[in-house]
Design a protein around this motif. Structure first.
Motif, PDB file in Angstrom:
ATOM      1  N   GLY A  42       7.773  19.300   6.517  1.00 32.69           N
ATOM      2  CA  GLY A  42       8.598  19.220   5.326  1.00 32.69           C
ATOM      3  C   GLY A  42       8.365  17.997   4.473  1.00 32.69           C
ATOM      4  O   GLY A  42       9.021  17.830   3.436  1.00 32.69           O
ATOM      5  N   LYS A  43       7.453  17.135   4.895  1.00 31.19           N
ATOM      6  CA  LYS A  43       7.179  15.923   4.127  1.00 31.19           C
ATOM      7  C   LYS A  43       5.730  15.898   3.667  1.00 31.19           C
ATOM      8  O   LYS A  43       4.859  16.539   4.270  1.00 31.19           O
ATOM      9  CB  LYS A  43       7.488  14.679   4.958  1.00 31.19           C
ATOM     10  N   GLU A  44       5.487  15.140   2.630  1.00 31.49           N
ATOM     11  CA  GLU A  44       4.119  14.989   2.146  1.00 31.49           C
ATOM     12  C   GLU A  44       3.323  14.095   3.101  1.00 31.49           C
ATOM     13  O   GLU A  44       3.880  13.230   3.784  1.00 31.49           O
ATOM     14  CB  GLU A  44       4.117  14.364   0.749  1.00 31.49           C
ATOM     15  N   ARG A  45       2.029  14.330   3.085  1.00 33.33           N
ATOM     16  CA  ARG A  45       1.153  13.485   3.877  1.00 33.33           C
ATOM     17  C   ARG A  45       1.170  12.077   3.300  1.00 33.33           C
ATOM     18  O   ARG A  45       1.059  11.893   2.090  1.00 33.33           O
ATOM     19  CB  ARG A  45      -0.263  14.063   3.846  1.00 33.33           C
ATOM     20  N   GLU A  46       1.306  11.080   4.156  1.00 35.49           N
ATOM     21  CA  GLU A  46       1.375   9.704   3.687  1.00 35.49           C
ATOM     22  C   GLU A  46       0.222   8.887   4.252  1.00 35.49           C
ATOM     23  O   GLU A  46      -0.228   9.109   5.374  1.00 35.49           O
ATOM     24  CB  GLU A  46       2.712   9.052   4.069  1.00 35.49           C
ATOM     25  N   GLY A  47      -0.238   7.955   3.458  1.00 35.03           N
ATOM     26  CA  GLY A  47      -1.301   7.069   3.907  1.00 35.03           C
ATOM     27  C   GLY A  47      -0.778   6.040   4.875  1.00 35.03           C
ATOM     28  O   GLY A  47       0.290   5.464   4.661  1.00 35.03           O
ATOM     29  N   VAL A  48      -1.517   5.809   5.936  1.00 39.37           N
ATOM     30  CA  VAL A  48      -1.149   4.830   6.952  1.00 39.37           C
ATOM     31  C   VAL A  48      -2.052   3.608   6.869  1.00 39.37           C
ATOM     32  O   VAL A  48      -1.588   2.469   6.913  1.00 39.37           O
ATOM     33  CB  VAL A  48      -1.247   5.463   8.357  1.00 39.37           C
ATOM     34  N   SER A  49      -3.342   3.869   6.752  1.00 37.73           N
ATOM     35  CA  SER A  49      -4.299   2.772   6.766  1.00 37.73           C
ATOM     36  C   SER A  49      -5.600   3.235   6.144  1.00 37.73           C
ATOM     37  O   SER A  49      -5.876   4.437   6.070  1.00 37.73           O
ATOM     38  CB  SER A  49      -4.552   2.325   8.211  1.00 37.73           C
ATOM     39  N   CYS A  50      -6.394   2.273   5.711  1.00 39.16           N
ATOM     40  CA  CYS A  50      -7.745   2.581   5.265  1.00 39.16           C
ATOM     41  C   CYS A  50      -8.649   1.426   5.667  1.00 39.16           C
ATOM     42  O   CYS A  50      -8.241   0.259   5.562  1.00 39.16           O
ATOM     43  CB  CYS A  50      -7.794   2.821   3.766  1.00 39.16           C
ATOM     44  N   ILE A  51      -9.851   1.771   6.096  1.00 40.93           N
ATOM     45  CA  ILE A  51     -10.829   0.756   6.452  1.00 40.93           C
ATOM     46  C   ILE A  51     -12.093   1.022   5.648  1.00 40.93           C
ATOM     47  O   ILE A  51     -12.551   2.157   5.528  1.00 40.93           O
ATOM     48  CB  ILE A  51     -11.096   0.741   7.979  1.00 40.93           C
ATOM     49  N   SER A  52     -12.657  -0.039   5.100  1.00 41.31           N
ATOM     50  CA  SER A  52     -13.846   0.102   4.258  1.00 41.31           C
ATOM     51  C   SER A  52     -15.050   0.497   5.105  1.00 41.31           C
ATOM     52  O   SER A  52     -15.025   0.422   6.334  1.00 41.31           O
ATOM     53  CB  SER A  52     -14.116  -1.205   3.522  1.00 41.31           C
ATOM     54  N   SER A  53     -16.122   0.884   4.430  1.00 36.95           N
ATOM     55  CA  SER A  53     -17.311   1.355   5.143  1.00 36.95           C
ATOM     56  C   SER A  53     -17.894   0.286   6.066  1.00 36.95           C
ATOM     57  O   SER A  53     -18.401   0.590   7.148  1.00 36.95           O
ATOM     58  CB  SER A  53     -18.367   1.826   4.151  1.00 36.95           C
ATOM     59  N   SER A  54     -17.797  -0.966   5.655  1.00 36.33           N
ATOM     60  CA  SER A  54     -18.337  -2.058   6.477  1.00 36.33           C
ATOM     61  C   SER A  54     -17.358  -2.517   7.550  1.00 36.33           C
ATOM     62  O   SER A  54     -17.734  -3.233   8.472  1.00 36.33           O
ATOM     63  CB  SER A  54     -18.679  -3.248   5.593  1.00 36.33           C
ATOM     64  N   GLY A  55     -16.109  -2.118   7.372  1.00 36.93           N
ATOM     65  CA  GLY A  55     -15.069  -2.612   8.278  1.00 36.93           C
ATOM     66  C   GLY A  55     -14.513  -3.954   7.857  1.00 36.93           C
ATOM     67  O   GLY A  55     -13.601  -4.482   8.481  1.00 36.93           O
ATOM     68  N   GLY A  56     -15.042  -4.494   6.759  1.00 35.29           N
ATOM     69  CA  GLY A  56     -14.622  -5.819   6.340  1.00 35.29           C
ATOM     70  C   GLY A  56     -13.292  -5.864   5.617  1.00 35.29           C
ATOM     71  O   GLY A  56     -12.717  -6.941   5.420  1.00 35.29           O
ATOM     72  N   SER A  57     -12.797  -4.711   5.229  1.00 36.51           N
ATOM     73  CA  SER A  57     -11.539  -4.656   4.502  1.00 36.51           C
ATOM     74  C   SER A  57     -10.659  -3.550   5.063  1.00 36.51           C
ATOM     75  O   SER A  57     -11.137  -2.440   5.313  1.00 36.51           O
ATOM     76  CB  SER A  57     -11.807  -4.407   3.021  1.00 36.51           C
ATOM     77  N   THR A  58      -9.401  -3.868   5.283  1.00 33.96           N
ATOM     78  CA  THR A  58      -8.451  -2.874   5.755  1.00 33.96           C
ATOM     79  C   THR A  58      -7.156  -3.012   4.965  1.00 33.96           C
ATOM     80  O   THR A  58      -6.836  -4.090   4.455  1.00 33.96           O
ATOM     81  CB  THR A  58      -8.121  -3.048   7.251  1.00 33.96           C
ATOM     82  N   ASN A  59      -6.449  -1.928   4.849  1.00 38.48           N
ATOM     83  CA  ASN A  59      -5.106  -2.010   4.295  1.00 38.48           C
ATOM     84  C   ASN A  59      -4.181  -1.093   5.072  1.00 38.48           C
ATOM     85  O   ASN A  59      -4.637  -0.157   5.751  1.00 38.48           O
ATOM     86  CB  ASN A  59      -5.101  -1.700   2.796  1.00 38.48           C
ATOM     87  N   TYR A  60      -2.903  -1.404   4.983  1.00 44.71           N
ATOM     88  CA  TYR A  60      -1.906  -0.700   5.806  1.00 44.71           C
ATOM     89  C   TYR A  60      -0.649  -0.429   4.995  1.00 44.71           C
ATOM     90  O   TYR A  60      -0.272  -1.205   4.120  1.00 44.71           O
ATOM     91  CB  TYR A  60      -1.528  -1.553   7.022  1.00 44.71           C
ATOM     92  N   ALA A  61      -0.009   0.669   5.337  1.00 43.12           N
ATOM     93  CA  ALA A  61       1.313   0.928   4.786  1.00 43.12           C
ATOM     94  C   ALA A  61       2.285  -0.125   5.317  1.00 43.12           C
ATOM     95  O   ALA A  61       2.120  -0.624   6.442  1.00 43.12           O
ATOM     96  CB  ALA A  61       1.782   2.324   5.195  1.00 43.12           C
ATOM     97  N   ASP A  62       3.269  -0.464   4.523  1.00 41.63           N
ATOM     98  CA  ASP A  62       4.241  -1.483   4.938  1.00 41.63           C
ATOM     99  C   ASP A  62       4.911  -1.120   6.257  1.00 41.63           C
ATOM    100  O   ASP A  62       5.230  -1.993   7.062  1.00 41.63           O
ATOM    101  CB  ASP A  62       5.298  -1.661   3.852  1.00 41.63           C
ATOM    102  N   SER A  63       5.107   0.173   6.468  1.00 42.20           N
ATOM    103  CA  SER A  63       5.831   0.623   7.655  1.00 42.20           C
ATOM    104  C   SER A  63       5.071   0.384   8.956  1.00 42.20           C
ATOM    105  O   SER A  63       5.672   0.427  10.035  1.00 42.20           O
ATOM    106  CB  SER A  63       6.162   2.111   7.529  1.00 42.20           C
ATOM    107  N   VAL A  64       3.763   0.129   8.859  1.00 46.22           N
ATOM    108  CA  VAL A  64       2.968  -0.060  10.083  1.00 46.22           C
ATOM    109  C   VAL A  64       2.292  -1.417  10.153  1.00 46.22           C
ATOM    110  O   VAL A  64       1.642  -1.731  11.155  1.00 46.22           O
ATOM    111  CB  VAL A  64       1.908   1.056  10.239  1.00 46.22           C
ATOM    112  N   LYS A  65       2.444  -2.226   9.125  1.00 44.65           N
ATOM    113  CA  LYS A  65       1.800  -3.545   9.119  1.00 44.65           C
ATOM    114  C   LYS A  65       2.249  -4.362  10.317  1.00 44.65           C
ATOM    115  O   LYS A  65       3.436  -4.420  10.637  1.00 44.65           O
ATOM    116  CB  LYS A  65       2.148  -4.290   7.828  1.00 44.65           C
ATOM    117  N   GLY A  66       1.282  -5.003  10.942  1.00 43.14           N
ATOM    118  CA  GLY A  66       1.588  -5.822  12.106  1.00 43.14           C
ATOM    119  C   GLY A  66       1.636  -5.045  13.403  1.00 43.14           C
ATOM    120  O   GLY A  66       1.688  -5.642  14.478  1.00 43.14           O
ATOM    121  N   ARG A  67       1.633  -3.718  13.314  1.00 44.40           N
ATOM    122  CA  ARG A  67       1.694  -2.884  14.525  1.00 44.40           C
ATOM    123  C   ARG A  67       0.431  -2.042  14.697  1.00 44.40           C
ATOM    124  O   ARG A  67       0.019  -1.789  15.831  1.00 44.40           O
ATOM    125  CB  ARG A  67       2.905  -1.960  14.467  1.00 44.40           C
ATOM    126  N   PHE A  68      -0.160  -1.608  13.616  1.00 42.92           N
ATOM    127  CA  PHE A  68      -1.350  -0.756  13.660  1.00 42.92           C
ATOM    128  C   PHE A  68      -2.571  -1.560  13.219  1.00 42.92           C
ATOM    129  O   PHE A  68      -2.482  -2.395  12.309  1.00 42.92           O
ATOM    130  CB  PHE A  68      -1.209   0.445  12.736  1.00 42.92           C
TER     131      PHE A  68
END
Length: 123
Positions: A42-68
């Motif tokens: 019943g909910k839309e798909r939400e982004g959790v994290s993304c990692i760049s092709s090199s692995g040098g850059s990552t980003n996280y949803a606020d809800s998982v920062k520090g845990r994932f």
């Protein structure tokens, strides 16, 4: 055939950990950014994290920062999502997706998708 396959989901107690894997077949992940997404009924798909092709850059949803933590092993053609301190609200089907653009902002921009793996956090 180009394919992404997620694994590592399961049932875990609150506070526990799981590591999801996203393995590619039919193509190399070296040039692809990998996004992790999750969806509950019943909910839309939400982004959790993304990692760049090199692995040098990552980003996280606020809800998982520090845990994932997202990481990748291009030699194994696999990307990982380490999930710690899991909460019941993390329960969802988790998907990985690949795109040649570096972490595009929209879910719809990702070209290849896996079939998903269920993560259930419950006591």
């Amino acid at each position: 055939q180009l394919q992404l396959v997620e694994s590592g989901g399961g049932l875990v107690q609150p506070g526990g950990s799981l590591r999801l894997s996203c393995a590619a077949s039919g193509f190399t992940l070296d040039y692809y950014a990998i996004g992790w997404f999750r969806q509950t009924p019943g909910k839309e798909r939400e982004g959790v994290s993304c990692i760049s092709s090199s692995g040098g850059s990552t980003n996280y949803a606020d809800s998982v920062k520090g845990r994932f933590t997202a990481s990748r092993d291009n030699a194994r053609n696999t990307v990982y999502l380490q999930m710690n301190s899991l909460k019941p609200e993390d329960t969802a089907v988790y998907y990985c997706a690949a795109d040649l653009n570096e972490c595009p902002p929209s879910t719809a921009d990702f070209e290849f998708w896996g079939q998903g793996t269920q993560v259930t956090v419950s006591s």
